[in-house]
Design an enzyme around this catalytic site. Structure first.
Site, PDB file in Angstrom:
ATOM      1  N   CYS A 141      30.567  18.300  13.370  1.00  0.00           N
ATOM      2  CA  CYS A 141      29.447  18.037  12.565  1.00  0.00           C
ATOM      3  C   CYS A 141      29.033  19.397  11.853  1.00  0.00           C
ATOM      4  O   CYS A 141      27.950  19.396  10.863  1.00  0.00           O
ATOM      5  CB  CYS A 141      28.215  17.847  13.374  1.00  0.00           C
ATOM      6  SG  CYS A 141      28.593  16.181  14.301  1.00  0.00           S
TER       7      CYS A 141
ATOM      8  N   HIS B 181      21.013  19.940  10.985  1.00  0.00           N
ATOM      9  CA  HIS B 181      21.978  18.771  11.450  1.00  0.00           C
ATOM     10  C   HIS B 181      21.142  17.740  11.695  1.00  0.00           C
ATOM     11  O   HIS B 181      20.231  17.976  12.684  1.00  0.00           O
ATOM     12  CB  HIS B 181      22.905  19.234  12.029  1.00  0.00           C
ATOM     13  CG  HIS B 181      23.687  18.217  12.778  1.00  0.00           C
ATOM     14  ND1 HIS B 181      24.277  17.200  12.015  1.00  0.00           N
ATOM     15  CD2 HIS B 181      24.380  17.669  13.915  1.00  0.00           C
ATOM     16  CE1 HIS B 181      24.969  16.196  12.529  1.00  0.00           C
ATOM     17  NE2 HIS B 181      24.908  16.558  13.712  1.00  0.00           N
TER      18      HIS B 181
ATOM     19  N   ASN C 256      23.046   9.843  12.191  1.00  0.00           N
ATOM     20  CA  ASN C 256      23.967  11.259  12.238  1.00  0.00           C
ATOM     21  C   ASN C 256      25.135  11.119  11.684  1.00  0.00           C
ATOM     22  O   ASN C 256      25.849  10.196  11.900  1.00  0.00           O
ATOM     23  CB  ASN C 256      24.179  11.505  13.729  1.00  0.00           C
ATOM     24  CG  ASN C 256      25.103  12.721  13.724  1.00  0.00           C
ATOM     25  OD1 ASN C 256      25.464  13.253  13.057  1.00  0.00           O
ATOM     26  ND2 ASN C 256      25.043  13.255  14.985  1.00  0.00           N
TER      27      ASN C 256
HETATM   28  O1  UT7 Z   1      26.144  15.388  16.361  1.00  0.00           O
HETATM   29  C1  UT7 Z   1      26.212  15.624  17.977  1.00  0.00           C
HETATM   30  C2  UT7 Z   1      26.441  14.242  18.191  1.00  0.00           C
HETATM   31  N1  UT7 Z   1      25.794  14.040  19.449  1.00  0.00           N
HETATM   32  C3  UT7 Z   1      24.438  13.980  19.644  1.00  0.00           C
HETATM   33  O2  UT7 Z   1      23.686  14.913  19.051  1.00  0.00           O
HETATM   34  C4  UT7 Z   1      23.808  13.446  20.905  1.00  0.00           C
HETATM   35  C5  UT7 Z   1      23.000  13.988  21.724  1.00  0.00           C
HETATM   36  N2  UT7 Z   1      22.291  13.054  22.942  1.00  0.00           N
HETATM   37  C6  UT7 Z   1      21.626  12.367  22.522  1.00  0.00           C
HETATM   38  O3  UT7 Z   1      21.021  12.186  21.198  1.00  0.00           O
HETATM   39  C7  UT7 Z   1      20.832  11.421  23.677  1.00  0.00           C
HETATM   40  O4  UT7 Z   1      21.443  11.996  24.816  1.00  0.00           O
HETATM   41  C8  UT7 Z   1      21.213  10.018  23.308  1.00  0.00           C
HETATM   42  C9  UT7 Z   1      20.412   9.397  22.387  1.00  0.00           C
HETATM   43  C10 UT7 Z   1      22.706   9.710  23.282  1.00  0.00           C
HETATM   44  C11 UT7 Z   1      20.682   9.245  24.789  1.00  0.00           C
HETATM   45  O5  UT7 Z   1      19.284   9.504  24.911  1.00  0.00           O
HETATM   46  P1  UT7 Z   1      18.825  10.077  26.382  1.00  0.00           P
HETATM   47  O6  UT7 Z   1      17.326   9.920  26.244  1.00  0.00           O
HETATM   48  O7  UT7 Z   1      19.393  11.406  26.664  1.00  0.00           O
HETATM   49  O8  UT7 Z   1      19.252   8.954  27.289  1.00  0.00           O
HETATM   50  P2  UT7 Z   1      20.161   8.789  28.520  1.00  0.00           P
HETATM   51  O9  UT7 Z   1      21.561   8.832  28.402  1.00  0.00           O
HETATM   52  O10 UT7 Z   1      19.386   9.681  29.524  1.00  0.00           O
HETATM   53  O11 UT7 Z   1      19.809   7.310  29.244  1.00  0.00           O
HETATM   54  C12 UT7 Z   1      18.407   6.836  29.481  1.00  0.00           C
HETATM   55  C13 UT7 Z   1      18.596   5.465  30.021  1.00  0.00           C
HETATM   56  C14 UT7 Z   1      19.787   4.997  30.835  1.00  0.00           C
HETATM   57  O12 UT7 Z   1      19.235   4.020  31.576  1.00  0.00           O
HETATM   58  P3  UT7 Z   1      18.944   4.246  33.084  1.00  0.00           P
HETATM   59  O13 UT7 Z   1      20.105   4.976  33.722  1.00  0.00           O
HETATM   60  O14 UT7 Z   1      17.682   5.205  33.029  1.00  0.00           O
HETATM   61  O15 UT7 Z   1      18.636   2.998  33.695  1.00  0.00           O
HETATM   62  C15 UT7 Z   1      20.617   4.445  29.749  1.00  0.00           C
HETATM   63  O16 UT7 Z   1      21.726   3.576  30.455  1.00  0.00           O
HETATM   64  O17 UT7 Z   1      18.550   4.607  28.730  1.00  0.00           O
HETATM   65  C16 UT7 Z   1      19.878   3.811  28.713  1.00  0.00           C
HETATM   66  N3  UT7 Z   1      20.684   3.759  27.353  1.00  0.00           N
HETATM   67  C17 UT7 Z   1      20.047   2.712  26.372  1.00  0.00           C
HETATM   68  N4  UT7 Z   1      19.253   1.899  26.469  1.00  0.00           N
HETATM   69  C18 UT7 Z   1      19.090   1.187  25.554  1.00  0.00           C
HETATM   70  C19 UT7 Z   1      21.630   4.363  26.719  1.00  0.00           C
HETATM   71  N5  UT7 Z   1      21.888   4.319  25.731  1.00  0.00           N
HETATM   72  C20 UT7 Z   1      20.851   3.058  25.374  1.00  0.00           C
HETATM   73  C21 UT7 Z   1      20.764   2.217  24.161  1.00  0.00           C
HETATM   74  N6  UT7 Z   1      19.850   1.384  24.407  1.00  0.00           N
HETATM   75  N7  UT7 Z   1      21.336   2.308  22.939  1.00  0.00           N
END
Ligand code: UT7
Length: 335
Positions: free
Chosen positions: A120, A262, A292
């Protein structure tokens, strides 16, 4: 800090290109177990652009379009470029570089041409390197493209990665400015630390997968991400690189006309805004429409901000990115 030179560097023109295809949160709801509400709340994304591979769309086409627009804006001929750098991790082939093919396609040959992979950060790395090469006195005009078309490497049956990414390209033409030695990049940083690489990677073979990797349904060849680890890294790093850029240049938030960040997750940008105290009108956001787009992200933002008339000659602009590797970069410009 930049060592003073008897000439400056000017961004003579910018351009960008996105595919017409739109993938909305509603579309994703029908593909994976997710919801528009969850995606908007956790990422700020409402839709993203996706190339139609069957119609021949891809990185090469977007890159050619973006640099042609940047040359038009600069009122320059492709033959005036003496170098072309493409920041991307998604060039169609490993060999040759897309930069070589673009140079030929737009009529810039025999300009030097190479691709640069800093994930990125590809565009900000490329911008900094291009500026430094002009400052060195060895080059006069360099085309810089930031582009990623990650959609072919996304597993659309898996919900954590598929919701985030879109395809886009942006470009800028940098030229030596003999009239204004004060113009150009006044401070830059390109850094990396490979210790966290397994948080965001694209394994080609089983051997590429680290032994301690958590189980995943993402297929080989596709992007794998530990979202929480990347998030923690990014929140800390964004604040650090912006504060470092301000402290090192002695500039305050009031002195900066735009912070171009970014577009990874709206919450990552909001966190830096709140901690440093950046006003809304100085932090450009387009993640809601484009998601992104990796190396395309900052390049697209810079073009949109420029065309919206938010950057004027003499303004200070801070550009920051982070990405897989892990990599991070900043670039402070006097426009
Ligand atoms: O350019 C660099 C590239 N990458 C990034 O910048 C990514 C950086 N990370 C993020 O943006 C975030 O970590 C994400 C958007 C990927 C995820 O958000 P989060 O608030 O960190 O969610 P999490 O991984 O802590 O998951 C929270 C809950 C989980 O369920 P439980 O365990 O609480 O029941 C996940 O299974 O949300 C669930 N979950 C979803 N639910 C609906 C994860 N992805 C999804 C989804 N839809 N797409």
């Amino acid at each position: 800090m930049t060592v003073p030179t008897p000439f400056g560097v000017r961004i003579a023109g910018t351009g960008s290109s996105v595919p017409d295809g739109v993938l909305t949160n509603a579309d994703l709801e029908s593909m994976v177990d997710t919801s528009d509400e969850w995606i908007v709340k956790r990422t700020g994304i409402r839709e993203r652009r996706i190339c139609d591979r069957a119609a021949g769309e891809g990185a090469f086409g977007l890159e050619c379009d973006a640099i042609r627009k940047a040359l038009d804006a600069a009122e320059m001929d492709p033959g005036e470029l003496d170098l072309l750098i493409v920041g991307s991790l998604t060039s169609e082939m490993r060999c040759p570089s897309n930069a070589c093919r673009i140079s030929e396609a737009i009529g810039a040959a025999p300009a030097g041409a190479f691709d640069l992979n800093a994930a990125c950060c590809g565009y900000v790395y490329s911008l900094n390197i291009a500026e430094s090469l002009i400052r060195s006195g060895r080059h006069r005009a360099i085309g810089v493209i930031g582009c990623d078309v990650l959609s072919p490497y996304i597993d659309y049956e898996e919900r954590t990665v598929s919701i985030l990414f879109g395809d886009a390209a942006g470009a800028a033409v940098l030229v030596r400015d003999d009239e204004h030695p004060e113009r150009g990049c006044i401070y830059q940083k390109i850094e990396a630390n490979g210790s966290g690489w397994e948080s965001l990677y694209m394994p080609r073979r089983e051997e590429d997968i680290p032994p301690n990797a958590p189980p995943t349904e993402v297929r080989l060849g596709n992007l794998r991400m530990n979202g929480r680890e990347v998030y923690k890294f990014a929140v800390k790093k964004f604040q650090e690189v912006i504060e470092d850029a301000l402290e090192s240049t002695g500039l305050g938030v009031d002195d900066i006309s735009q912070f171009i960040c970014h577009q990874s997750n709206i919450r990552i940008i909001q966190s830096a805004k709140e901690k440093i105290g950046l006003p809304d009108e100085k932090v450009y956001i387009n993640i809601d429409k484009y998601g992104n787009s990796s190396a395309g992200s900052v390049a697209l933002c810079l073009d949109q901000v420029t065309r919206a008339g938010k950057i004027n000659p003499g303004d200070h602009v801070v550009i920051v990115a982070f990405g897989a590797g892990m990599t991070w970069a900043s670039s402070v410009w006097k426009m």
